[in-house]
Write a protein that holds these residues in place. Structure first.
Motif, PDB file in Angstrom:
ATOM      1  N   HIS A 115       7.485 -31.623  29.549  1.00 31.41           N
ATOM      2  CA  HIS A 115       8.518 -31.863  28.526  1.00 31.41           C
ATOM      3  C   HIS A 115       9.771 -31.013  28.674  1.00 31.41           C
ATOM      4  O   HIS A 115      10.834 -31.398  28.220  1.00 31.41           O
ATOM      5  N   LYS A 116       9.664 -29.815  29.252  1.00 30.62           N
ATOM      6  CA  LYS A 116      10.825 -28.934  29.501  1.00 30.62           C
ATOM      7  C   LYS A 116      11.619 -28.667  28.232  1.00 30.62           C
ATOM      8  O   LYS A 116      12.856 -28.521  28.287  1.00 30.62           O
ATOM      9  N   SER A 117      10.928 -28.526  27.122  1.00 27.17           N
ATOM     10  CA  SER A 117      11.601 -28.450  25.827  1.00 27.17           C
ATOM     11  C   SER A 117      10.955 -27.429  24.911  1.00 27.17           C
ATOM     12  O   SER A 117       9.800 -27.616  24.500  1.00 27.17           O
ATOM     13  N   PRO A 118      11.668 -26.360  24.536  1.00 28.43           N
ATOM     14  CA  PRO A 118      11.103 -25.447  23.526  1.00 28.43           C
ATOM     15  C   PRO A 118      10.789 -26.137  22.204  1.00 28.43           C
ATOM     16  O   PRO A 118       9.838 -25.757  21.517  1.00 28.43           O
TER      17      PRO A 118
ATOM     18  N   MET B 238      20.601 -22.583  27.094  1.00 25.59           N
ATOM     19  CA  MET B 238      20.982 -21.511  28.024  1.00 25.59           C
ATOM     20  C   MET B 238      21.289 -22.092  29.402  1.00 25.59           C
ATOM     21  O   MET B 238      20.610 -23.002  29.862  1.00 25.59           O
ATOM     22  N   PRO B 239      22.320 -21.579  30.078  1.00 26.38           N
ATOM     23  CA  PRO B 239      22.621 -22.108  31.413  1.00 26.38           C
ATOM     24  C   PRO B 239      21.574 -21.647  32.420  1.00 26.38           C
ATOM     25  O   PRO B 239      21.043 -20.540  32.322  1.00 26.38           O
ATOM     26  N   LEU B 240      21.248 -22.506  33.366  1.00 23.33           N
ATOM     27  CA  LEU B 240      20.261 -22.170  34.388  1.00 23.33           C
ATOM     28  C   LEU B 240      20.931 -21.376  35.509  1.00 23.33           C
ATOM     29  O   LEU B 240      22.107 -21.558  35.789  1.00 23.33           O
ATOM     30  N   SER B 241      20.147 -20.529  36.152  1.00 25.45           N
ATOM     31  CA  SER B 241      20.667 -19.752  37.277  1.00 25.45           C
ATOM     32  C   SER B 241      20.994 -20.673  38.445  1.00 25.45           C
ATOM     33  O   SER B 241      20.171 -21.496  38.824  1.00 25.45           O
ATOM     34  N   PRO B 242      22.181 -20.508  39.065  1.00 27.94           N
ATOM     35  CA  PRO B 242      22.441 -21.249  40.300  1.00 27.94           C
ATOM     36  C   PRO B 242      21.653 -20.626  41.454  1.00 27.94           C
ATOM     37  O   PRO B 242      21.259 -19.460  41.378  1.00 27.94           O
TER      38      PRO B 242
ATOM     39  N   GLY C  85      12.686 -20.389  36.156  1.00 29.16           N
ATOM     40  CA  GLY C  85      13.728 -20.903  35.268  1.00 29.16           C
ATOM     41  C   GLY C  85      13.146 -21.605  34.046  1.00 29.16           C
ATOM     42  O   GLY C  85      13.698 -21.521  32.943  1.00 29.16           O
ATOM     43  N   GLU C  86      12.038 -22.303  34.226  1.00 31.57           N
ATOM     44  CA  GLU C  86      11.384 -22.929  33.071  1.00 31.57           C
ATOM     45  C   GLU C  86      10.866 -21.853  32.114  1.00 31.57           C
ATOM     46  O   GLU C  86      10.994 -21.983  30.886  1.00 31.57           O
ATOM     47  N   ALA C  87      10.281 -20.797  32.686  1.00 34.29           N
ATOM     48  CA  ALA C  87       9.778 -19.714  31.832  1.00 34.29           C
ATOM     49  C   ALA C  87      10.918 -19.087  31.038  1.00 34.29           C
ATOM     50  O   ALA C  87      10.773 -18.777  29.843  1.00 34.29           O
ATOM     51  N   GLU C  88      12.070 -18.907  31.681  1.00 31.02           N
ATOM     52  CA  GLU C  88      13.222 -18.321  30.977  1.00 31.02           C
ATOM     53  C   GLU C  88      13.649 -19.189  29.796  1.00 31.02           C
ATOM     54  O   GLU C  88      13.957 -18.677  28.713  1.00 31.02           O
ATOM     55  N   VAL C  89      13.677 -20.490  30.008  1.00 30.01           N
ATOM     56  CA  VAL C  89      14.090 -21.398  28.920  1.00 30.01           C
ATOM     57  C   VAL C  89      13.066 -21.350  27.783  1.00 30.01           C
ATOM     58  O   VAL C  89      13.431 -21.336  26.594  1.00 30.01           O
ATOM     59  N   LEU C  90      11.792 -21.321  28.122  1.00 30.62           N
ATOM     60  CA  LEU C  90      10.756 -21.298  27.085  1.00 30.62           C
ATOM     61  C   LEU C  90      10.824 -19.997  26.274  1.00 30.62           C
ATOM     62  O   LEU C  90      10.766 -20.030  25.036  1.00 30.62           O
ATOM     63  N   VAL C  91      10.941 -18.874  26.950  1.00 30.36           N
ATOM     64  CA  VAL C  91      10.979 -17.593  26.228  1.00 30.36           C
ATOM     65  C   VAL C  91      12.246 -17.515  25.370  1.00 30.36           C
ATOM     66  O   VAL C  91      12.195 -17.091  24.201  1.00 30.36           O
ATOM     67  N   ALA C  92      13.368 -17.956  25.937  1.00 31.23           N
ATOM     68  CA  ALA C  92      14.610 -17.955  25.137  1.00 31.23           C
ATOM     69  C   ALA C  92      14.464 -18.846  23.908  1.00 31.23           C
ATOM     70  O   ALA C  92      15.090 -18.589  22.870  1.00 31.23           O
ATOM     71  N   GLY C  93      13.627 -19.861  24.011  1.00 31.80           N
ATOM     72  CA  GLY C  93      13.429 -20.786  22.898  1.00 31.80           C
ATOM     73  C   GLY C  93      12.356 -20.345  21.917  1.00 31.80           C
ATOM     74  O   GLY C  93      12.053 -21.075  20.969  1.00 31.80           O
ATOM     75  N   GLY C  94      11.756 -19.173  22.162  1.00 25.63           N
ATOM     76  CA  GLY C  94      10.830 -18.639  21.179  1.00 25.63           C
ATOM     77  C   GLY C  94       9.360 -18.688  21.542  1.00 25.63           C
ATOM     78  O   GLY C  94       8.510 -18.380  20.701  1.00 25.63           O
TER      79      GLY C  94
END
Lengths: 378, 378
Positions: free
Chosen positions: B53-56, A1-5, B76-85
């Motif tokens: 790790h920044k990795s789902p 997913m793209p990160l927010s600018p 933004g890290e939380a968004e990536v983690l939730v999007a990754g499950g």
């Protein structure tokens, strides 16, 4: 997913999310003009280093101000620059391995591409890659002029490499790469002058030996922001590679000019905008910019126009401000940090938030420029 | 333009382009199992820190081994983690500003989301964001247990914040965040034990005062890889946040165990694979991994299984190896570097090159995992 600018064009300065990499467009443009005026007045070629900015947007503005092209360090950076419209790129580095050399050779179909060698195998491998891809590559012999990093010894070793390049059907001997990295941050002008005089002696000696061997050394390239005036005035270098002049990091500001005053030829145009997320006691504030927002290899970031406030003790995502309670920012405030070292700081961010009128009442986001070659490591 | 990854699944180890972030899958999996066994044996919750790790991909493997969820530092890290499950994320940090709080609140529609406060305005702002988005947020009171970074003083100040949280209709008082960052890298077990005993005293005192005020403190969360055994054995913490255990950086390996031997509970699984691009003299080799490939805030990277060879003097894209000429690698060789500090090193890369059988004859690339939250700064 793209990160927010961290911002959008048109927003006010106050709307920028923290932390963000903020470019003061006015100061940046004055730096562009100052270096263009200097190089034009001295009749020297400017080939700015894109490892500082990693941005075709910035490269094209430098070229519009007279730069002959760009330097970079990696095949991936060269790819981003050429894709962005830069037609002349010198990789100021030894590129080892067929895959990377093939990538550079493919770029040479649409741009002028140079690279450095300091070993006979480098000449052979570059020639083979150029042949496989039916192109010609510009090859520079890197000589060690005192940095004790890469580079062949000045003099006969360099001549033998240049002869090998000249014998190849697919390579063009373009000149010598004579960059003294460790001289950039020597604090006094006397130390820097002595280092560049020694480097110049080695470069001149190599050019003369090349000439005796019947090899014309078209370009002597090198220099950085910390010493570019010395190389320019030497009469030996005819191309300088300064990169940091567009941004001016905190470490370069610690260099001294001939009269002992700080190096002020260029202005600080690049900042990390940090937000205060906690202020547990009056003399300590915690900002949201740590190791992952600002590189500390050349010292801590310096709060801009915040006398008495010191940035110290970064963690991954925290920075601790200490100092005068009167000057200390409050929870929810933001402040500008001058990066200790701009190049690795830029590489941590995805976007330049380009601000017009940064220090005035109408400061606003004029553009977002991608750090297009961020993470171009190979 | 997308940058080239350093490898493709199925390739041999020798085909990986340098520099690359290499994950030794075998050692990584043993580290996962070792921490799962420890936490299960001690009946303590594990909520590993995703800032490492920044990795789902890695988060889901930790959860499959019993972790209750993840920590992170940024929206933004939380968004990536939730999007990754990942369904349960605690932001172990004060989040300031309506835009960031709205982003967390929106995530709370599909996951359990926690954050920390250390100021009454933080409680009010979080409550407003939760109300605007019609969700409930878990809120932890961060107390300063000795790190002198964020956090309210232990005791009554924390109780007042917890009461404000409990009064809100949109927030749930979830517990206290008691993390002693600076204790993680104290070298002797005695120093670490003393620091964590003091932290534990402050945490216990706060829990008791909360109890007297009628507030149940469900979770006491904190600890890192350097001290996790101490917090676990204290009986005070019931959730530990260790992150680096999966990778083990060079700096953690300098910690000492009770018997004075190096901390060896976990194995080095993360490396920067660097290539030698120049070897000007027998006792100096230059690799293609510098500041932009390996963070140096906790010391230089350490060559792996290369006795007598020292990594020193990084530049942006160069590292200088010095030492024993017999042990020095040759031009074109590659070598593994143990990062001084894994977290900011991971953040420099776009991909984990996941290698099976790394130290054996059949080493090959099993997978590429994206560092999906790289550069998630806001």
């Amino acid at each position: 997913m793209p990160l927010s600018p961290p911002a959008q064009p048109g927003q006010s300065f106050a709307e920028i999310e923290t932390p963000a990499l903020v470019l003061d467009l006015d100061a940046f443009e004055r730096n562009l003009v100052a270096m263009a005026a200097f190089t034009q007045a001295h009749g020297i070629r400017l080939r700015p280093h894109a490892k500082s900015h990693k941005s075709p947007e910035i490269a094209l503005r430098q070229i519009a101000h007279g730069a002959v092209g760009q330097c970079c360090q990696k095949a991936g950076e060269a790819e981003v620059l050429v894709a962005g419209g830069v037609g002349d790129v010198l990789v100021t580095n030894e590129i080892v391995g067929a895959a990377k050399l093939d990538r550079l050779a493919r770029l040479a179909r649409s741009a002028k591409i140079g690279l450095c060698v300091d070993h006979p195998d480098g000449v052979r491998e570059a020639a083979e890659a150029a042949a496989r891809n039916d192109v010609t590559l510009d090859v520079y012999v890197e000589i060690d002029v005192g940095g004790r990093r890469c580079g062949v010894a000045p003099g006969e070793g360099a001549v033998r490499l240049a002869e090998a390049i000249a014998r190849s059907n697919t390579l063009r001997f373009a000149g010598i790469h004579a960059y003294h990295g460790s001289a950039q941050h020597m604090r006094s002008i006397d130390e820097r002058r002595e280092a560049i005089e020694r480097a110049g002696f080695a470069a001149r000696n190599t050019v003369e030996r090349l000439s005796h061997a019947g090899l014309k050394c078209e370009i002597v390239t090198g220099a950085g922001t910390g010493t570019h005036e010395l190389e320019t005035q030497s009469g030996i270098w005819n191309e300088i590679q300064a990169g940091s002049y567009i941004f001016m990091d905190a470490d370069y500001a610690r260099n001294r000019q001939a009269d002992g005053t700080p190096f002020r030829t260029f202005e600080h145009s690049l900042f990390v905008l940090a937000g205060v997320m906690s202020k547990p006691v009056p003399d300590r504030a915690i900002v949201d910019a740590g190791h992952k927002s600002a590189a500390v290899d050349s010292g801590m970031p310096v709060p801009f126009r915040r006398e008495g406030v010191i940035y110290t003790k970064p963690s991954d995502e925290h920075g601790v401000l200490t100092g005068d309670p009167i000057a200390m920012p409050h929870r929810g405030d933001s402040l500008l940090l001058i990066p200790g070292h701009c190049d690795p700081t830029v590489n941590l961010h995805d976007w330049y938030v380009c601000v017009r009128g940064l220090h005035g009442p109408d400061a606003h986001v004029e553009a977002l420029w991608p750090v297009a070659a961020r993470g171009a490591l190979i």
